[in-house]
Design an enzyme around this catalytic site. Structure first.
Site, PDB file in Angstrom:
ATOM      1  N   GLU A  81     -10.257  28.871  51.707  1.00 39.64           N
ATOM      2  CA  GLU A  81     -11.079  29.852  52.422  1.00 39.64           C
ATOM      3  C   GLU A  81     -12.167  29.165  53.244  1.00 39.64           C
ATOM      4  O   GLU A  81     -12.532  29.637  54.315  1.00 39.64           O
ATOM      5  CB  GLU A  81     -11.715  30.839  51.437  1.00 39.64           C
ATOM      6  CG  GLU A  81     -10.722  31.763  50.761  1.00 39.64           C
ATOM      7  CD  GLU A  81     -10.139  32.797  51.723  1.00 39.64           C
ATOM      8  OE1 GLU A  81      -9.418  32.385  52.650  1.00 39.64           O
ATOM      9  OE2 GLU A  81     -10.396  33.991  51.540  1.00 39.64           O
ATOM     10  N   THR A  89     -13.724  36.382  62.497  1.00 41.39           N
ATOM     11  CA  THR A  89     -14.654  36.447  61.362  1.00 41.39           C
ATOM     12  C   THR A  89     -16.046  36.006  61.812  1.00 41.39           C
ATOM     13  O   THR A  89     -17.055  36.579  61.400  1.00 41.39           O
ATOM     14  CB  THR A  89     -14.131  35.575  60.206  1.00 41.39           C
ATOM     15  OG1 THR A  89     -12.794  35.989  59.919  1.00 41.39           O
ATOM     16  CG2 THR A  89     -14.956  35.735  58.939  1.00 41.39           C
TER      17      THR A  89
END
Ligand code: ADP
Length: 311
Positions: free
Chosen positions: A128, A181
């Site tokens: 991540e 993001t």
């Protein structure tokens, strides 16, 4: 055991009031992965179907997560991975988390399960970090543990599996537009008025209680986000109308999935989840936004081993 095939599910992070702490595992959308032991030490991705993603270990979240595990394992072992990518990257339903979690759960299995689920979450978090710059656990935790999860702390890592009422069902609509993001992070305010913070943590506590008591009214009252959603809603076409339609159709709540652009709704029962899906689809049919929809119960299992199909 020389090889495993697995289903690495998609997930919803944040869940309205639980920005960066709550997550849940989806059931019918996910990647398929096939892992094989190899005589050559290290980790290699030999094939990615379905999407254009890097095969290089250090550029792929599955590779980075796997390397973190192998570093902790210390002995020289080798693995090869094939991914059939069914979750679109950047959709907001944990595409990167599925790859990272699937890789480490699969390798752990082939090694005889030396690592705990919490350790696996910490390895997957390294994937991540590659995808979005910070090692967050709100997607990888539900993918590894199944059901609902709450990340109480990142350092030290403390992840709490939560009770998930059996009848709870998710509807996710994914408008086929890109929300980076980084952009979704950039619109957030650094300061939060105390009043809003109080409401937010009251809702998180109430939502957790609602899940345990299977109190759907309480779940519904708590699925409110006063902090992140107001800032991010403008990044998602038709967001207010989606929410309005979902609520009218009987959803318990509706919000942004992860950092978007997917929008989720939770309902009591699959029949309602389907009605909610129809009401949300009408919004995009009307304004002409291409979309895909997923409707499913909450997945209590997380990553699941399956019979190999097309190795
Ligand atoms: P999502 O919110 O759907 O998980 P993310 O923004 O977290 O999407 O992750 C997508 C990013 O991670 C993209 O930049 C993509 O190129 C990168 N990436 C690297 N490896 C993978 C992988 N195996 N699966 C998905 N995304 C990957």
């Amino acid at each position: 055991m020389e090889s495993v095939s697995l289903f690495a599910p998609a997930s919803i992070a944040n869940i309205s009031c639980g920005f960066d702490v709550l997550g849940l595992c989806l059931d019918n959308v996910g990647d398929l992965m096939h892992l094989e032991k190899s005589n050559k030490p290290g980790f290699r991705i030999t094939e990615i179907k379905g999407q254009d993603l890097p095969l290089e270990t250090e550029k792929n979240v599955a590779g980075v997560a796997a390397q973190a595990l192998l570093k902790a394992y210390k002995e020289p072992v080798g693995f090869k991975l094939k991914i059939d990518k069914r979750i679109k990257a950047g959709s907001g339903i944990g595409s990167s988390a599925a790859s990272a979690a699937g890789a480490v759960v699969g390798i752990n299995k082939l090694l005889g399960e030396p690592f705990s689920p919490l350790e696996l979450i910490s390895f997957a978090m390294e994937g991540e970090r590659l995808a979005c710059g910070s090692a967050h656990a709100d997607n990888v935790a539900p993918v590894i543990l199944g059901g609902f999860t709450l990340v109480r702390s990142l350092e030290p890592l403390d992840v709490i599996p939560l009770h998930s009422p059996l009848e709870l069902a998710a509807t996710v609509i994914h408008p086929e537009i890109e929300v980076k993001t980084a952009d979704a992070r950039a619109v957030l305010h650094n300061k939060i008025p105390l009043k809003k913070a109080i409401n937010q943590w009251a809702n998180v506590g109430a939502l957790v209680s609602g899940l345990y008591q299977e109190d759907y009214d309480l779940i519904s009252r708590s699925l409110v986000d006063e902090i992140v959603e107001p800032a991010r809603a403008m990044l998602i076409p038709g967001f207010d109308q989606l929410k309005e339609n979902a609520t009218q159709a009987g959803a318990l709540g509706c919000g942004i999935s992860g950092s978007g652009p997917s929008v989720f709704a939770l309902s009591k029962g699959m029949t309602n989840a389907h009605l909610v899906a129809k009401s949300m689809a009408e919004v995009y049919d009307k304004i002409g936004v291409p979309y895909e929809i997923h409707i499913c119960p909450i997945n209590p299992n997380g990553v699941q081993f399956i019979e190999p199909k097309n190795k």
